[in-house]
Scaffold this active site. Structure first.
Site, PDB file in Angstrom:
ATOM      1  N   LYS A  98     -14.993 -26.788   0.160  1.00  0.00           N
ATOM      2  CA  LYS A  98     -15.113 -28.196  -0.250  1.00  0.00           C
ATOM      3  C   LYS A  98     -16.097 -28.957   0.649  1.00  0.00           C
ATOM      4  O   LYS A  98     -16.940 -29.690   0.158  1.00  0.00           O
ATOM      5  CB  LYS A  98     -13.747 -28.903  -0.206  1.00  0.00           C
ATOM      6  CG  LYS A  98     -12.697 -28.301  -1.131  1.00  0.00           C
ATOM      7  CD  LYS A  98     -11.445 -29.175  -1.228  1.00  0.00           C
ATOM      8  CE  LYS A  98     -10.658 -29.261   0.070  1.00  0.00           C
ATOM      9  NZ  LYS A  98     -10.004 -27.982   0.468  1.00  0.00           N
ATOM     10  N   ARG A 128      -4.098 -34.741  -3.017  1.00  0.00           N
ATOM     11  CA  ARG A 128      -3.446 -33.462  -2.778  1.00  0.00           C
ATOM     12  C   ARG A 128      -2.081 -33.388  -3.445  1.00  0.00           C
ATOM     13  O   ARG A 128      -1.416 -32.345  -3.368  1.00  0.00           O
ATOM     14  CB  ARG A 128      -3.256 -33.255  -1.273  1.00  0.00           C
ATOM     15  CG  ARG A 128      -4.377 -32.468  -0.588  1.00  0.00           C
ATOM     16  CD  ARG A 128      -4.045 -32.372   0.884  1.00  0.00           C
ATOM     17  NE  ARG A 128      -4.613 -31.251   1.554  1.00  0.00           N
ATOM     18  CZ  ARG A 128      -5.779 -31.259   2.220  1.00  0.00           C
ATOM     19  NH1 ARG A 128      -6.522 -32.337   2.236  1.00  0.00           N
ATOM     20  NH2 ARG A 128      -6.177 -30.185   2.863  1.00  0.00           N
ATOM     21  N   ARG A 162     -13.499 -19.658  10.757  1.00  0.00           N
ATOM     22  CA  ARG A 162     -13.800 -21.055  11.069  1.00  0.00           C
ATOM     23  C   ARG A 162     -13.060 -21.486  12.334  1.00  0.00           C
ATOM     24  O   ARG A 162     -13.608 -22.185  13.173  1.00  0.00           O
ATOM     25  CB  ARG A 162     -13.400 -21.951   9.887  1.00  0.00           C
ATOM     26  CG  ARG A 162     -13.790 -23.407  10.094  1.00  0.00           C
ATOM     27  CD  ARG A 162     -13.538 -24.246   8.860  1.00  0.00           C
ATOM     28  NE  ARG A 162     -12.131 -24.585   8.719  1.00  0.00           N
ATOM     29  CZ  ARG A 162     -11.617 -25.262   7.687  1.00  0.00           C
ATOM     30  NH1 ARG A 162     -12.411 -25.638   6.698  1.00  0.00           N
ATOM     31  NH2 ARG A 162     -10.348 -25.546   7.631  1.00  0.00           N
ATOM     32  N   ARG A 209     -10.635 -25.589  15.397  1.00  0.00           N
ATOM     33  CA  ARG A 209      -9.631 -26.413  14.714  1.00  0.00           C
ATOM     34  C   ARG A 209      -8.250 -25.814  14.916  1.00  0.00           C
ATOM     35  O   ARG A 209      -8.019 -24.655  14.587  1.00  0.00           O
ATOM     36  CB  ARG A 209      -9.958 -26.472  13.217  1.00  0.00           C
ATOM     37  CG  ARG A 209     -10.436 -27.842  12.773  1.00  0.00           C
ATOM     38  CD  ARG A 209     -10.744 -27.867  11.320  1.00  0.00           C
ATOM     39  NE  ARG A 209      -9.550 -27.982  10.495  1.00  0.00           N
ATOM     40  CZ  ARG A 209      -9.576 -28.308   9.216  1.00  0.00           C
ATOM     41  NH1 ARG A 209     -10.729 -28.556   8.630  1.00  0.00           N
ATOM     42  NH2 ARG A 209      -8.457 -28.388   8.524  1.00  0.00           N
ATOM     43  N   ARG A 233      -0.244 -23.723   5.090  1.00  0.00           N
ATOM     44  CA  ARG A 233      -1.127 -24.607   4.303  1.00  0.00           C
ATOM     45  C   ARG A 233      -1.361 -24.032   2.911  1.00  0.00           C
ATOM     46  O   ARG A 233      -1.482 -24.778   1.934  1.00  0.00           O
ATOM     47  CB  ARG A 233      -2.455 -24.823   5.040  1.00  0.00           C
ATOM     48  CG  ARG A 233      -2.294 -25.774   6.217  1.00  0.00           C
ATOM     49  CD  ARG A 233      -3.376 -25.603   7.269  1.00  0.00           C
ATOM     50  NE  ARG A 233      -4.687 -25.972   6.832  1.00  0.00           N
ATOM     51  CZ  ARG A 233      -5.813 -25.474   7.350  1.00  0.00           C
ATOM     52  NH1 ARG A 233      -5.786 -24.566   8.301  1.00  0.00           N
ATOM     53  NH2 ARG A 233      -6.974 -25.887   6.888  1.00  0.00           N
TER      54      ARG A 233
HETATM   55  P1  AMP Z   1      -8.413 -30.801   5.441  1.00  0.00           P
HETATM   56  O1  AMP Z   1      -9.436 -31.028   6.491  1.00  0.00           O
HETATM   57  O2  AMP Z   1      -8.725 -31.473   4.148  1.00  0.00           O
HETATM   58  O3  AMP Z   1      -8.056 -29.353   5.269  1.00  0.00           O
HETATM   59  O4  AMP Z   1      -7.079 -31.526   5.963  1.00  0.00           O
HETATM   60  C1  AMP Z   1      -6.435 -31.121   7.168  1.00  0.00           C
HETATM   61  C2  AMP Z   1      -4.994 -31.589   7.167  1.00  0.00           C
HETATM   62  O5  AMP Z   1      -4.946 -33.014   7.079  1.00  0.00           O
HETATM   63  C3  AMP Z   1      -4.150 -31.094   5.981  1.00  0.00           C
HETATM   64  O6  AMP Z   1      -3.621 -29.796   6.220  1.00  0.00           O
HETATM   65  C4  AMP Z   1      -3.065 -32.168   5.927  1.00  0.00           C
HETATM   66  O7  AMP Z   1      -2.108 -31.984   6.942  1.00  0.00           O
HETATM   67  C5  AMP Z   1      -3.845 -33.434   6.278  1.00  0.00           C
HETATM   68  N1  AMP Z   1      -4.385 -34.091   5.056  1.00  0.00           N
HETATM   69  C6  AMP Z   1      -5.693 -34.232   4.718  1.00  0.00           C
HETATM   70  N2  AMP Z   1      -5.824 -34.867   3.534  1.00  0.00           N
HETATM   71  C7  AMP Z   1      -4.561 -35.120   3.102  1.00  0.00           C
HETATM   72  C8  AMP Z   1      -4.020 -35.723   1.934  1.00  0.00           C
HETATM   73  N3  AMP Z   1      -4.809 -36.183   0.952  1.00  0.00           N
HETATM   74  N4  AMP Z   1      -2.672 -35.796   1.838  1.00  0.00           N
HETATM   75  C9  AMP Z   1      -1.869 -35.339   2.805  1.00  0.00           C
HETATM   76  N5  AMP Z   1      -2.301 -34.740   3.917  1.00  0.00           N
HETATM   77  C10 AMP Z   1      -3.645 -34.627   4.087  1.00  0.00           C
END
Ligand code: AMP
Length: 190
Positions: free
Chosen positions: A14, A89, A128, A134, A145
Site C-alpha cells: 500500500k 480498516r 521490512r 518497525r 496483524r
Molecule cells: P499500518 O502502518 O497501516 O500497517 O498501521 C500500523 C498499525 O497502526 C496497525 O497495525 C494498527 O495497530 C494501527 N492502525 C493504523 N491505521 C489504523 C486504522 N485505520 N484503524 C485502527 N488501527 C490502525
C-alpha cells in the site's frame, strides 16, 4: 476530486504504490499508520496509547481513529483529493468515511485491493522489519496483524463491492505492472 482507498493486508504494498499514485494524480496522502507513528515519535498521550495497541498487533478503537482522520481532512488546503492508506480498516470506519466525504459533497472514487498471498506477506514484513526497525514487524505481531486483517478488515471487500467501488489488483509481481493495473482501475472509475 479523486478519493482513493488503497486496501490490502499488512505488507501488500500500500505504501509503495501510494507514493506512485500521489505522484501521478497529485493527491494528498493520509496514512493512518504514519500519523500514529508520528504521535509515538513525538511522545504525545495519543502516541503512548497507540503504541501499546500497535505493539500487540491490534486496531486502535474506531472512535479515536475516525476523529484523527476527520482532523486530517479538515487540515487539507487546496486538495485535489486524497489517497487513504490504512483507513478504513473496519466497517464502522468505512461508514464514517462515507459520511465525512458526503458532508464535503464527495465520495470514494475507487477502492483498490492489493491481493498478496499470506506466505509472501510474512516474508516481506520480516524483511521490512530488518530494514526499518518497525517494532510491529516481528513474527508474533505480524501473525496477529494478519488475523486481525482477516477478521476485521477483509469484510470491507464485500462492503466496497456493494458500494460499487471495489477494484481487484494482483499485488504479486513487478511493481510497474501492479501500478499500471492500479492506474487502469482508477481511470475506469473516474
Ligand atoms: P499500518 O502502518 O497501516 O500497517 O498501521 C500500523 C498499525 O497502526 C496497525 O497495525 C494498527 O495497530 C494501527 N492502525 C493504523 N491505521 C489504523 C486504522 N485505520 N484503524 C485502527 N488501527 C490502525
Amino acid at each position: 476530486m479523486l478519493n482513493i482507498v488503497i486496501f490490502g493486508a499488512p505488507g501488500s504494498g500500500k505504501g509503495t504504490q501510494s507514493a506512485r499514485i500521489v505522484e501521478k494524480y497529485g493527491l494528498d496522502h493520509i496514512s493512518t499508520g504514519d500519523v500514529l507513528r508520528g504521535e509515538i515519535a513525538a511522545g504525545t498521550e495519543l502516541g503512548k496509547t497507540a503504541q501499546q495497541i500497535i505493539d500487540k498487533g491490534n486496531l486502535i478503537p474506531d472512535e479515536l481513529m475516525i476523529s484523527i482522520l476527520a482532523s486530517r481532512l479538515d487540515n487539507l488546503v487546496d486538495s485535489n483529493g486524497v489517497i487513504f492508506d490504512g483507513f478504513p480498516r473496519t466497517i464502522a470506519q468505512a461508514e464514517a468515511l462515507k459520511v465525512m466525504l458526503a458532508e464535503r459533497g464527495q465520495d470514494v472514487t475507487a477502492m483498490i485491493e492489493l491481493d498478496v498471498p499470506e506466505d509472501e506477506l510474512m516474508d516481506r514484513l520480516l524483511k521490512r522489519g530488518q530494514l526499518s526497525g518497525r517494532a510491529d514487524d516481528n513474527e508474533e505481531t505480524i501473525k496477529k496483524r494478519l488475523v486481525v486483517y482477516a477478521e476485521q478488515t477483509s469484510p470491507l471487500k464485500e462492503w466496497y463491492k456493494n458500494d460499487g467501488k471495489h477494484c481487484y489488483i494482483n499485488g504479486l509481481g513487478e511493481l510497474d505492472r501492479i501500478f499500471a493495473d492500479i492506474v487502469a482501475a482508477i481511470d475506469s472509475k473516474m
